[in-house]
Design a protein around this motif. Structure first.
Motif, short mmCIF file in Angstrom:
data_model
loop_
_atom_site.label_atom_id
_atom_site.label_comp_id
_atom_site.label_asym_id
_atom_site.label_seq_id
_atom_site.Cartn_x
_atom_site.Cartn_y
_atom_site.Cartn_z
N MET A 1 49.17 -67.30 -20.59
CA MET A 1 48.19 -67.41 -19.53
C MET A 1 48.42 -68.68 -18.70
N ILE A 2 48.86 -69.74 -19.34
CA ILE A 2 49.11 -70.99 -18.63
C ILE A 2 50.24 -70.80 -17.61
N VAL A 3 51.26 -70.06 -17.98
CA VAL A 3 52.39 -69.83 -17.07
C VAL A 3 51.90 -69.08 -15.83
N PHE A 4 51.03 -68.08 -16.02
CA PHE A 4 50.49 -67.32 -14.90
C PHE A 4 49.69 -68.22 -13.97
N GLU A 5 48.91 -69.13 -14.53
CA GLU A 5 48.12 -70.06 -13.71
C GLU A 5 49.02 -71.01 -12.93
N ILE A 6 50.09 -71.47 -13.55
CA ILE A 6 51.03 -72.36 -12.87
C ILE A 6 51.74 -71.62 -11.73
N VAL A 7 52.12 -70.37 -11.98
CA VAL A 7 52.76 -69.56 -10.94
C VAL A 7 51.80 -69.36 -9.77
N LEU A 8 50.53 -69.07 -10.06
CA LEU A 8 49.54 -68.92 -8.99
C LEU A 8 49.38 -70.21 -8.20
N LEU A 9 49.35 -71.32 -8.88
CA LEU A 9 49.22 -72.61 -8.20
C LEU A 9 50.42 -72.89 -7.29
N VAL A 10 51.61 -72.58 -7.78
CA VAL A 10 52.82 -72.79 -6.97
C VAL A 10 52.79 -71.88 -5.74
N PHE A 11 52.42 -70.61 -5.93
CA PHE A 11 52.32 -69.70 -4.79
C PHE A 11 51.26 -70.16 -3.80
N LEU A 12 50.16 -70.72 -4.31
CA LEU A 12 49.11 -71.22 -3.44
C LEU A 12 49.61 -72.36 -2.57
N ILE A 13 50.35 -73.28 -3.17
CA ILE A 13 50.90 -74.41 -2.42
C ILE A 13 51.95 -73.93 -1.41
N VAL A 14 52.78 -72.98 -1.81
CA VAL A 14 53.80 -72.44 -0.90
C VAL A 14 53.13 -71.75 0.28
N CYS A 15 52.09 -70.98 0.02
CA CYS A 15 51.38 -70.30 1.12
C CYS A 15 50.74 -71.31 2.07
N ALA A 16 50.16 -72.36 1.51
CA ALA A 16 49.52 -73.37 2.36
C ALA A 16 50.56 -74.05 3.25
#
Length: 86
Positions: A1-16
């Motif tokens: 679950m932690i890996v999924f959260e980190i991936v979401l965070l990275v995608f969020l930063i990339v989108c921003a």
């Protein structure tokens, strides 16, 4: 679950960042909607379903529609200006 959260965070930063540096307005709107969708999932993971629903409705829904309408109107104004110059 932690890996999924980190991936979401990275995608969020990339989108921003991609939203800030994108030259094409339509691409910017699509990336912004992706940002809102990712935020919706993050709110769900944080166990805040009310915020997730609000983010989905306002961020990806209403705001996206308003951006598309604005882009359509800007394109029409641009075409009218080009025909007036001829």
């Amino acid at each position: 679950m932690i890996v999924f959260e980190i991936v979401l965070l990275v995608f969020l930063i990339v989108c921003a960042l991609a939203t800030c540096f994108s030259k094409n307005l339509l691409s910017t709107v699509i990336i912004f909607e992706s940002y809102s969708a990712i935020m919706c999932v993050i709110w769900l993971l944080l166990r805040s379903p009310d915020l997730a629903i609000t983010e989905a409705a306002v961020g990806a829904g209403v705001t996206g529609v308003l951006f598309y309408i604005t882009l359509k109107n800007v394109k029409q104004l641009k075409e009218e200006d080009e025909t007036d110059e001829e």
